[in-house]
Every structure is written in structure tokens, then in C-alpha cells.
Design a protein around this motif. Structure first.
Motif, PDB file in Angstrom:
ATOM      1  N   ASP A   9       0.825  -1.207   0.000  1.00  0.00           N
ATOM      2  CA  ASP A   9       0.000   0.000   0.000  1.00  0.00           C
ATOM      3  C   ASP A   9       0.863   1.262   0.000  1.00  0.00           C
ATOM      4  OD1 ASP A   9      -2.186  -1.638  -0.005  1.00  0.00           O
ATOM      5  OD2 ASP A   9      -2.781  -1.258   2.065  1.00  0.00           O
ATOM      6  N   GLU A  48       0.973   4.146  -2.899  1.00  0.00           N
ATOM      7  CA  GLU A  48       0.686   5.554  -2.589  1.00  0.00           C
ATOM      8  C   GLU A  48       1.782   6.463  -3.147  1.00  0.00           C
ATOM      9  OE1 GLU A  48      -1.907   7.283  -1.200  1.00  0.00           O
ATOM     10  OE2 GLU A  48      -2.854   5.342  -1.581  1.00  0.00           O
ATOM     11  N   THR A  79      -5.643  -3.169  -2.373  1.00  0.00           N
ATOM     12  CA  THR A  79      -5.135  -2.596  -1.135  1.00  0.00           C
ATOM     13  C   THR A  79      -5.328  -3.614  -0.016  1.00  0.00           C
ATOM     14  OG1 THR A  79      -5.634  -0.997   0.611  1.00  0.00           O
ATOM     15  CG2 THR A  79      -7.341  -1.358  -1.011  1.00  0.00           C
TER      16      THR A  79
END
Lengths: 408, 408
Positions: free
Chosen positions: A272, A276, B267
Motif C-alpha cells: 500500500d 501511494e 489494497t
């Protein structure tokens, strides 16, 4: 004199660890000099708790079914015995007249074998201790490769082969995190997924190299501009120049196990975080992350036949070495052909508590991919029956010329 | 009059979506009345861009290899055409003399088929539009089940079978998140992993039921006290009593796609959130989470033979219906035996844009597991060749009585 064997399984399970257990149990039946094969439940903890089972009372049919079943059938443990723990182990082994202790495990478990063997010698207790290798990390010093790795490598390769196709169908960036704290072998196995020139993984990041976020982003940008998509394989153990794991930059408080290791698996945080970064810094919209997690070591139904056979053989060889009177040691794997192996008994000190990492010639100069030498090394391990993938050849139909901008 | 077919693939890929494509391409070769089969690259977007390929120039050997390859070989799209987009589609279809449009996809894609069909009728353009079903979510109204689901269900079942063994070897809590926004079928398939009475998943949470965190924690506590471990299967779509997704409670800003859907996949946040809750509220130390992510829809090498065959057949039937002059529709799947199916052409309005969820009789009263009715429904779909797992029978060895506390 008749022998009594005690076998146990330690550390993280693998897809073929029970092949080794069953190799021990069945091979022992061939020797009239071996009176019993006991199993300890949950590794060394089962010994100090005197929780033993008699593998002589298992049927062949069930043993064969167990052999084909992933994850430690006797149960496992993360306990690492100190001297006091070892003395408890002896007390129980001695009380049951065990003269041969076999431990199926990785480098922590091999260190346990070393300690138990040394303490037995000091105590004047005639007992051999044999280490039977297993680890998906492939990080045992002195080994060509380690049982458990080939099946996990196959899982990773099949996963990336599918992810590559999925990503080609719906383009974007895909980043998957693979197990491997210090050794990048399993992450590197992602490269076995490639067939066509534009296939991913396009970038592979290993714990053997420093992970520099800006370099990573530049790499992703470059691939994305070239192919309109990008597939990344990242080891859970990637770290910065100070050696700090990238994941700990995100996860404030870190959980440590009995070996002082930070918890890397069982959380999707690293994937994750990397996604990002890509979204925010590169402005790419469709960015997806996966963490293969426990599937890569215990998925039921993904196994390398080579791995299956070798895991069985190291168990068999351990019993043969014991029955033929060998001293303590570790059942090694040496490559003697392309592809063939043999199983020398190697000194436990070679293996115990040490960590092999990927040799420099297996990693490319840029530190973001593997070399052909790695492919040649790893390809035979996953077996010759990997699932095939294919692309359409896509013969273009001439445009009808009804669209604005068409040259009509 | 000779027919020209255009086929395209929409939405998320599956393990068998190319079986349907190849079913169309090969079955069309049997009919002298079908002159061409074109494929559009990346779904409807390939039509409006006039990016077409001639599937008549593919070899049988390569088509068969493509059929066995997961993920949309023509590429896919998430585009959902509005009226203007449809008019662009027509312009291209008309220019190429296409009289049959086939779209392989889920409920969004079936709605595209409906719109294209209706607009063609309004425009007086004699064109049939046939929907060929696929989705791992199994959420098409009017279907017994949908191609793609059985293979994904098999992946989920094999994953939980392995996770259960891993967790039994190193006990703790394991929570895995499975795809499925509104329909819980795929998460429910985790139940197919169970063999022995204490096997996990012990708890299954579906989007068809409200997810109450306190109830969830009580469930986990109860299982953990009973077995010393707990395996949880949770749908990515679980939500609270207001309908808000549990994941959005964690993820502040949410990413939405063209259909207005919040990003749930790609995710690991939900699994991590649930694990944190368990650690913090129940004080259990070893808690691990996985998110199966894209593996469950495109892992190379995990496919149900039943699914493979049926996906091929819906493609073949689509061509037969077209060649025999049928109107527009969706190639349905009806269960006519245990286990046997047939493929009626059903009205597109039955399917288009609607979502089937799990019927109440498939979910247990407590809302944390499936019923036997679900097992009977799902078992034949994953195929009769699921990998077997087995346990040792573990005949106990009498304790030696050397430990403190032993009754000696």
C-alpha cells in the motif's frame, strides 16, 4: 543395537515439508535396526512438553496423503532453545531412549540442531542430531537450493504470470510484495513469469540492494512510458541505505518474534505504501498492490514436482545416514548436472544460524532485475510443467475511416 | 446473407474468459454463413477507436493456447457507454458491416449489450447483440452460476485449505479478505476448504449481512477459545448497518471508478484493520491478515475444469444462436442435473445491470457461515479434482514422566 528416531518440524511451513517427514517415516521402515520413529508436536516445544506421537502407527496410504499436504503435519514452533531449554530436551530424549534427533527446518532450526548436538556431546550422551533442510527463503549456506523454495518460487512465478496478463488487459501499475527478509531468491522468482518481450515483472527489488525511493519512482516512470503499464515485484525485506526496512517507515510500532525479527508478513502495508508513492509522485491513476502473504508458502495445489521429489529424498537420506552410522550433520543439496543433484551430509556448522543471500552475479547492475544466470539457476527447480500462457497474434483489421482524425 | 461477428471482452478478467472468446472464434469456422470474426481491443473502447483484429487469421494451436491463458486476451475496459458512446460504436460497426455484436462480460457489460441493442433497433440497424457471461462475482440475475466464478472459487478454496494447515502448524488468528463487492459467493467458497471438523475457515462474513464489529470480535473470541486458533474469511464488501463499507472507515479518501464504485481491491487495508481490532480488543498476539487481491481472478494454473468447459460452451452457443437466426439475448446457464447444465438464450433485460446476491438459504442464521445448501450448490463447480489434504492420526506416545508436574 536398535535406533530410536525422533523427528520434528520447525519454523515456517512449506508446500513440501511433509514430504521430508514422510521420507523419514517410510525409509525407517526398511531398517530392522530402527525400532521406532517418533514425531514431536510443534517442534522442539513438543519435546520439552513430552508431546510425542508414534509414526510407526501411521498407515502408508495416510502418510502418502500427508506428504502431498502443505504445512507442517506435526505442527511447528518459532521457539529457539537456549541451554536450559536444551537440557529439558535431553531429559525427555534420554527418558525415551532416543539416539537420533532429526529436525526439519531452516537456519534457525539448523542452529537448534547444532546446539542440541553440542550439548549432547558435552553431556556424554551418545546422540546424533541431523538437520533436514527446508525454507521458502532458499537462504541456507552450503546448499545449491533448499526444499520448499522451488514450490514457493513456482507460486510466485504463476502469480506474476497471471498478474501480468491481468495488467495487460486493464493497464496500470501493479506492485506485489513477496516474502524474503534478507534473501531475495523468492522475489527474484517472479522473473520466471516472463515469456513475451513486454511481459512483467518489469522491475524486481531485492533485499540484497539498497532501496532508494527516488530511483524506484524513476524506474517506474520509465517502464510506464515505454509500455503504458508496469509490474513490480518487491521483497518484503527491502530497506534504505541505513538498513532500516522500508515497511518500518510506515508501521510505527513493530512486532518482533522470538528471534528479534520485525513482523514483515501478514500485513499489506508495504504494498500500500509503495502504491501511494507512485500515485502521489507520478500521478498515475490506476495503481494496485497485492501482498502474496501466506499463500506463497502453503497454497494447496501449487507444487513443483522437482521440489516434491527432493524434499522426500532429503528425508530418506537422513535416515540412511543415521542407519549407516554417520555422525551429526545437515543433509545437503549439491547440483551435479543440468539438472541433477546429490545429497552429501555436510557439517552442521556450515549451515547453522547463517544466512545466504543472492550472489552478485544473479542480480543486474541497476539492481532492479535478475540476470540470465539467475534464470538458468531457477528454471529447472520449478519443474518442466509450468502452466503455459499465450497471446493472440492480433492481425489488424484496416480502419474503416469513419472516425474524426482518420486519414480519409 | 453472410454474417460478420465482432466480439469483445469487458470488465475484470477471469481465468477462463478466453475460453469463451476462443469458443466464438472456433465455432464460427464451422458456419459457411459467417464470413468474419473480428475482435475489438480493450472492449467497447476498441470499437470506438476502430482498433479491430481479425480472429480468422489466428491458428487453432494458438487459439487453444490462448483459451488456456487467464485474463482477457483482447484486452478489457471499464468504460460504460452512454448514448453518444453507443452512436460512435454504431458508426464503426456499420462501416465494417458487422451484424452481430458479442460482448463477454458481467452485469455492467450486459447493460452495454442492452443499450447497444436498443439503440440499433431505434436506428433501424439490423444488428443482434449477444451477451456472453463472465464474472468471478457470480452475481448475474437469471443464472445458476457464471463462468469465471468456479475457477476463482477454486482458488479461494485452495488458498484457505493451505492457510488452515499453516495456521494449525503455527496457531493464531488468520483473516483473509476475498473479492466481492455486493455478492458474497466468492468469499463463501472458502467453506469448500474444510475437511476435518476443526478445519477453518471458522467464520465467514458476507456483504449480504451487516457486519457488526462487536459481534465479529465475540465470534473470534469464541472460536479461539475452542480451537486455540481461528481462520476468518471476509468479503471486501462487508459494511455496517448504514451500508457504509468497513474499509472506508479506515481509508479516508476513496477512489471511485467510472461506475461510481469505491476501490476495494488492490489494497491490504481491510485485512490490516480487522487484524488490528483483534489484536487490540482481544489481546491475541499472533494475528495475521492476507488480501487475496488479483491472484484470485488471474492466477495462472488454478482453473476448474468444469468452468473451462462451460466458458468454452457459452462462446460456442453464442455463435450457434447467431447463426441460427436468434434475436439478441444473453447466453444463460441453467442447472438441469446434479451436475449438468444447459445454455438457454435469455432476454438481456433479465441480466442487464442487475446484481444477484446470495439467497438467504445459502447463509447460516448467525450470518457468520454458509449452509449445507451452499456447499451442495458450489461443490460441483470447482471440479472433482481438488487437491487432497490429510492429517496424521497422531497415536500418542506415553509420557516418560520426567517433567515437573507429570504424575510420576
Amino acid at each position: 543395537m536398535s535406533h530410536k528416531i525422533l523427528v520434528a518440524q520447525g519454523g515456517g511451513p512449506t508446500a513440501v515439508i511433509n514430504q521430508s517427514l514422510v521420507g523419514v517415516a517410510l525409509e525407517a521402515r526398511r531398517f530392522s535396526t530402527i525400532s521406532h520413529v517418533y514425531g514431536a508436536l510443534h517442534g522442539v516445544r513438543g519435546i520439552v512438553n513430552d508431546d510425542l506421537v508414534d509414526l510407526g502407527q501411521e498407515t502408508v496410504a495416510n502418510l502418502e496423503a500427508v506428504a502431498a499436504t502443505p504445512a507442517s503435519a506435526l505442527g511447528s514452533t518459532r521457539d529457539k532453545p537456549d541451554l536450559k531449554y536444551c537440557q529439558e530436551i535431553f531429559k525427555v530424549l534420554k527418558a525415551h531412549d532416543i539416539d537420533t534427533f532429526m529436525y526439519i527446518g531452516g537456519n534457525d532450526s539448523s542452529d537448534t540442531v547444532r546446539i542440541v548436538g553440542e550439548e549432547a556431546k558435552k553431556a556424554g550422551h551418545a546422540m546424533r542430531a541431523i538437520h533436514i533442510p527446508k525454507t521458502i527463503d532458499n537462504d541456507l549456506v552450503g546448499f545449491d537450493h533448499v526444499p520448499g523454495f522451488p514450490s514457493a518460487a513456482r507460486f510466485v512465478a504463476q502469480a506474476f504470470a497471471g498478474a501480468n496478463l491481468d495488467n495487460a488487459a486493464l493497464p496500470g501499475v501493479y506492485c506485489a510484495v513477496v516474502m524474503g527478509r534478507h534473501a531475495g531468491f523468492l522475489t527474484a522468482a517472479a522473473a520466471l513469469a516472463r515469456k513475451y518481450p513486454s511481459d512483467g515483472p518489469h522491475l524486481i527489488y531485492l533485499p540484497e540492494r539498497t532501496f532508494v525511493v527516488d530511483k524506484f519512482l524513476a524506474d517506474v516512470k520509465d517502464v510506464y512510458e515505454r509500455y503504458g503499464r508496469c509490474i513490480i515485484a518487491a521483497s518484503e525485506g527491502i530497506h534504505d541505505e541505513t538498513g532500516e526496512a522500508i515497511i518500518t517507515k510506515l508501521v510505527g510500532k513493530s512486532e518482533k518474534d522470538a528471534h528479534g525479527n520485525v513482523q514483515l508478513s501478514g500485513t499489506g502495508a508495504l504494498a500500500d505504501l509503495l502504491c501511494e508513492e507512485i500515485k502521489n509522485k507520478l500521478g498515475i491513476k490506476r495503481v494496485r498492490g497485492d501482498t502474496f502473504g501466506y499463500l506463497q508458502r502453503s497454497f494447496s495445489g501449487c507444487v513443483s514436482k522437482v521440489d516434491q521429489r527432493e524434499a522426500r529424498e532429503v528425508g530418506e537420506k537422513a535416515v540412511q545416514y543415521a542407519a549407516l552410522g554417520a555422525e551429526s550433520g545437515s543433509v545437503g543439496i549439491r547440483r551435479v548436472g543440468d539438472y541433477a543433484v546429490d545429497y552429501p551430509l555436510i557439517p552442521i556448522e556450515t549451515v547453522a544460524g547463517k544466512t545466504r543471500v543472492m550472489e552478485p552475479e544473479l542480480i543486474n547492475a541497476a539492481g532492479n532485475d535478475v540476470t540470465d544466470a539467475f534464470l538458468a539457476y531457477a528454471r529447472p527447480l520449478v519443474g518442466s510443467d509450468m502452466p503455459e500462457v499465450a497471446q493472440l497474434r492480433k492481425a489488424k483489421v484496416a480502419k474503416a475511416g469513419v472516425l474524426q482524425g482518420d486519414a480519409t
